[in-house]
Design an enzyme around this catalytic site. Structure first.
Site, short mmCIF file in Angstrom:
data_model
loop_
_atom_site.label_atom_id
_atom_site.label_comp_id
_atom_site.label_asym_id
_atom_site.label_seq_id
_atom_site.Cartn_x
_atom_site.Cartn_y
_atom_site.Cartn_z
N SER A 69 0.84 -1.19 0.00
CA SER A 69 0.00 0.00 0.00
C SER A 69 0.88 1.24 0.00
O SER A 69 2.01 1.21 0.50
CB SER A 69 -0.89 0.03 1.24
N ASP A 70 0.37 2.33 -0.56
CA ASP A 70 1.01 3.61 -0.29
C ASP A 70 0.82 3.89 1.20
O ASP A 70 0.02 3.23 1.87
CB ASP A 70 0.40 4.73 -1.16
N TRP A 71 1.54 4.85 1.74
CA TRP A 71 1.62 5.03 3.19
C TRP A 71 0.26 5.49 3.78
O TRP A 71 -0.19 6.59 3.53
CB TRP A 71 2.75 6.00 3.51
N ALA A 72 -0.33 4.57 4.54
CA ALA A 72 -1.65 4.80 5.14
C ALA A 72 -2.74 4.99 4.09
O ALA A 72 -3.67 5.77 4.26
CB ALA A 72 -1.63 5.99 6.12
#
Ligand code: NAG
Ligand code: NAG
Ligand code: NAG
Ligand code: NAG
Ligand code: NAG
Ligand code: NAG
Ligand code: NAG
Length: 864
Positions: free
Chosen positions: A282-285
């Site tokens: 995933s991209d961050w959060a």
């Protein structure tokens, strides 16, 4: 049809299971009903073939010996408190420290003793595959030296909107150029045994409403299937084909469904259609749910928490962490039956497959930036950075050979503009480069690195001039708004260099009123007035612009006293030195400019087909890609809009001539074979379906048999029939009311067999080669970037022409060379939305070759 019945019966008999496995598509708001993503499940387990075979086999064996908690540790980040921006958990029992994941696409972020490379957009502007790969290789060596297992680059979004904040991290507004640059960068990085990450998957084309960290608004990129494949997916497919180890899914939604839980794009496209064998993080959060991403095919949750500021309560042990979507929750999902443990196994197998494929189990430096804090990884990369800086500088105007400047002729020189000098707060004075002070050499956000130093233009030019003529007068005014002082130095100078810029970056930082995306595409802090004031009194005004993308130049470009313009982009730490090499072209590293624009510079902002959506009250702002395939030059061509400087444009200090175009079919037999193979790709992978989890094997095997039969028997008719179907889709996409794509009826459980890496291998075989002669007709040596544009037969919904090849050739004065550009089957194919395959259209193709997208002296045709 009948072969699907047992599968559906099975689902109906087990409603609870059916709901979990098939899901329901995220609904669309009124008016957007056709823009929904189908649900494609189950997630295809990795099939280790080709040069991934042994790595996948080793990973499978390794993972078989892990407990569920240990496996969960590998899937889930331990917060941003670790030694890198992302860290997986460890497996202490086996002495495995976990993986370090670190930004950025232009160097090692948040570290010192590292280099700050030219931005991706400058790499693309060189149009030089060798230089782009060398950049990747040097960056990869730095990541490795700092103990980074997974480098978070390259970034290959498409620059659909000229003002989009992160365009400069990527490779411009054409899928072919982006694809070549993406592959070269990945090859360079991965030669060091560092996993490259191609991002952001997919259609992450603006910062406003991009989502992430529990944002209340997340836009949906609504893209028709043909445009999706031919534009936005193209560089990702090339990356998978090149063996990229990791993919990062984006913050935004695609057709209403968040990218990291969009089973159509992850299971259906990335893992089945493209046969991807590495892992997707995933991209961050970016995650907005736990179960759906797992079922949709996501393999790693980064950096582990729900949101910034809401980290795990137990940050040392992801398997126990409770403040994230996975960690302990993933264990609960397995135990309560909502996620099969085999899915978790596959997440970890894919991660370790990439790890083994890069050879990280042997001789890799200690994990993480902190463990290597004192390691200086810069080597002599500054030389390459300077070379790329010069090679990426685009000469836009050069009246009467104003450039190169000759120091002997310059008694007085004026240098004006804050962009000529240093940032008064220091090169790294603003966190993540979140300000525009001093010379601009990278944008802002997570796509940055710390400068070890930044050579500003004023000091580099001064040093150079003094080395030749210590008595020359250099009048510098770095205050953009003191126009009186500017006039004073400019009115007596033999040459005036005006430095201007325009900045942008990632949306978590706002500079001025620019929340990542630029609010305008004009120059910053009074650039036009500065140029105007200078040119009014100085007959030899040279403009140097450091910009993240296109800026409108109409207010001054035709000013008779503006004799030359250099578009230098974001050149990295050697900025001033690289500029000197082009501006004077007299030292040991003299460079005759050969950079070319990787996007169109329009006369007016409204000339571009799409723009940023800045204001919306919707929870899911709808970004419908109505222009379809028509971004950048394709739009200007089809709408007959004259750009200021077209895609591919760039002048040289010499001139070039073209002659003798020939087009040769590489293999007459191979052509037919390749197309037949491309059309029957599913046949090669029927075995893959047998490796699916037992609960689904019978259901997924049956449709695959059916599709094999129909594609084998119908391959000719598919090719012949595709013209009409494709026309239908393209006209629909233009009116934004497509329903002919046939993918919206939901829920669909249509997993298909896993294909070959990047799509059918036959697509990547050569089918034609185009040769021509290019000659240096001027007085100095120089490199020409020859570009090949293809026009497809009528009726396939293609733009007037598309880039399908290029070559950069160094020629001494008078020298000529034969240049040959190969075309692969994919390069002459279109995506057929009905058969869901690439097909070679029947009819006459036109090839045009020349030095920019609008100067194409050679034309030829061929027929398929
Ligand atoms: C999005 O919706 C369009 C229109 O129905 C369709 O053509 C396309 O395949 C969809 N793409 C994805 C990824 O769901
Ligand atoms: C998970 O990783 C952490 C370190 O990140 C470690 O302390 C913990 O023991 C690991 N858990 C298991 C089950 O191995
Ligand atoms: C954190 O993880 C450790 C090791 O697995 C465990 O012993 C401890 O109870 C956990 N603490 C919390 C607050 O969950
Ligand atoms: C299973 O556990 C997950 C994680 O705690 C939870 O979100 C989900 O609702 C649970 N599902 C069922 C069917 O109990
Ligand atoms: C464009 O934006 C920049 C940066 O915010 C600003 O300095 C400049 O004045 C703006 N230009 C116009 C014409 O508003
Ligand atoms: C160009 O510069 C000269 C000074 O050398 C000035 O006299 C002239 O007015 C300028 N031209 C314009 C169009 O501003
Ligand atoms: C699709 O479009 C056709 C006409 O173009 C229309 O008759 C049909 O009802 C539409 N179907 C859906 C599901 O919108």
């Amino acid at each position: 049809m009948s072969s699907k019945t047992p599968w559906l019966t099975l689902l109906l008999a087990l409603p609870a299971l059916a709901n979990v496995i098939t899901g329901v598509p995220d609904p669309a708001p009124p008016g957007f009903e056709q823009w929904v993503s189908p649900v494609i499940t189950p997630a295809p387990p990795v099939v280790g073939t080709g040069d991934w075979a042994s790595a996948v086999a080793r990973a499978r064996k390794f993972v078989a010996g892990l407990t569920l908690e240990e496996k969960i540790n590998v899937t889930t980040g331990i917060d941003i408190v670790g030694p890198c921006v992302g860290n997986t958990g460890a497996i202490p029992r086996l002495g495995w420290d976990g993986l370090c994941l670190q930004d950025s696409p232009l160097g090692v972020r948040i570290a010192d003793l590292v280099s700050a490379f030219p931005a991706g957009i400058n790499a693309a502007a060189t149009w030089d595959v060798d230089l782009i790969e060398a950049r990747g290789r040097a960056m990869g060596a730095e990541f490795r030296g700092k103990g980074v297992n997974v480098a978070l680059g390259p970034m290959t979004n498409m620059g659909r909107q000229a003002a989009a904040g992160r365009n400069w991290e990527g490779f411009g507004a054409d899928p072919f150029l982006s694809g070549v640059a993406t592959v070269a960068t990945i090859n360079g990085i991965q030669k060091n045994g560092v996993v490259a990450t191609v991002k952001h998957f997919i259609a992450n084309e603006q910062e406003h409403f991009r989502g992430g960290s529990e944002a209340s608004q997340i836009y949906s990129s609504n893209i028709d299937d043909k445009t999706f494949h031919e534009l936005y997916l193209w560089p990702f497919a090339e990356a998978v084909r090149a063996g990229v180890g990791a993919v990062m899914c984006a913050y935004n939604k695609i057709n209403q469904t968040q990218a990291c839980q969009n089973s159509k794009i992850i299971n259906g496209v990335l893992k089945e259609e493209l046969g991807f064998m590495g892992f997707i993080m995933s991209d961050w959060a970016a995650m907005i749910d736990g179960v759906q991403p797992a079922l949709a095919g996501l393999d790693m949750n980064m950096p582990g928490f729900f949101a910034y500021g809401r980290g795990p309560q137990n940050e040392t042990d992801p398997a126990n962490a409770v403040n994230g979507w996975w960690g302990a929750h993933l264990g609960e999902m397995v135990r309560n039956g909502s996620v099969p443990e085999a899915r978790v196994d596959d997440m970890v197998i894919r991660t370790f497959a990439a790890y083994y494929k890069m050879g990280q189990d042997k001789g890799f430096p200690p994990m993480g930036i902190r463990a290597n804090a004192n390691v200086n990884v810069q080597a002599d990369h500054f030389k390459l950075i300077r070379k790329i800086g010069a090679a990426s500088t685009v000469l836009l105007k050069n009246t009467g050979n104003a450039l190169p400047l000759r120091v002997k002729n310059l008694k007085r020189i004026a240098i004006v503009g804050s962009d000529a000098g240093p940032n008064p707060d220091g090169a790294n004075g603003c966190g993540d480069r979140g300000c525009d002070q001093g010379t601009l050499a990278m944008g802002w956000g997570s796509g940055t690195a710390n400068f070890p130093y930044l050579v500003d233009p004023l000091s580099a030019i001064s040093t150079h001039i003094e080395s030749i003529d210590p008595t020359a007068t250099i009048g510098a005014v770095l205050n953009d708004f003191n126009l009186n002082a500017v006039r004073t130095v400019a009115s007596t100078a033999d040459a005036c260099l005006v430095f201007v810029n325009a900045d942008s970056g990632e949306g978590y930082i706002t500079v001025g009123d620019n929340k990542g995306d630029r609010t305008n595409i004009t120059l910053w802090h009074g650039g036009e007035a500065l140029i105007g004031a200078t040119a009014a009194v100085c007959a030899n005004t040279v403009v140097v612009q450091h910009t993240v993308g296109p800026v409108t130049m109409e207010g001054w470009i035709d000013h008779p006293n503006v004799t030359a313009v250099l578009h230098a982009g974001l050149p990295g730490q050697e900025s001033g030195n690289a500029l000197v090499d082009v501006l004077f072209a007299d030292g040991p590293q003299a460079t005759n400019p050969s950079g070319r624009l990787p996007y169109t510079i329009a006369k007016a902002r409204g000339d571009y087909p799409a723009d940023i959506l800045y204001v919306s009250g919707d929870g899911t702002p709808q970004l419908t890609y109505d222009e379809g395939l028509g971004i950048d030059y394709r739009w200007f061509d089809s709408k007959n809009i004259a750009p200021r400087f077209e895609f591919g444009f760039g002048l040289s200090y010499t001139t070039f001539g073209y002659s003798g175009l020939t087009t040769t079919k590489t293999h007459h037999r191979r052509e037919a074979d390749a197309i037949a193979k491309a059309s029957s790709t599913t046949a090669t992978s029927t075995t893959a379906s047998s490796t699916k989890t037992s609960s689904t094997a019978s259901g997924s095997a049956a449709p695959s048999t059916q599709s094999v039969e129909s594609s084998l028997s119908a391959s000719d008719s598919v090719i012949a029939a595709s013209a009409s179907t494709t026309v239908a889709v393209s006209s629909l996409s233009a009116s934004a009311s497509a329903n002919a794509t046939g993918t919206v009826s939901a829920p669909s459980a249509g997993s298909t067999p896993v294909g070959e890496l990047g799509g059918p291998a036959a697509l990547y075989e050569p089918i034609l080669s185009v040769s021509f002669r290019v000659q240096n007709t001027g007085h100095v040596a120089g490199s020409e970037v020859s570009q090949l544009y293809l026009s497809f037969p009528e009726g396939y919904g293609e733009p007037p022409k598309v880039l399908r090849g290029f070559a950069r050739t160094l020629l001494q004065r008078g020298q000529s060379k034969t240049v040959t550009i190969p075309l692969r089957v994919k390069d002459v194919s279109v995506w057929d939305v009905v058969s869901q395959k690439w097909v070679v259209p029947k009819g006459t193709f036109t090839v045009q070759v020349g030095g920019s997208s609008r100067v194409l002296p050679l034309t030829g045709t061929f027929t398929m």
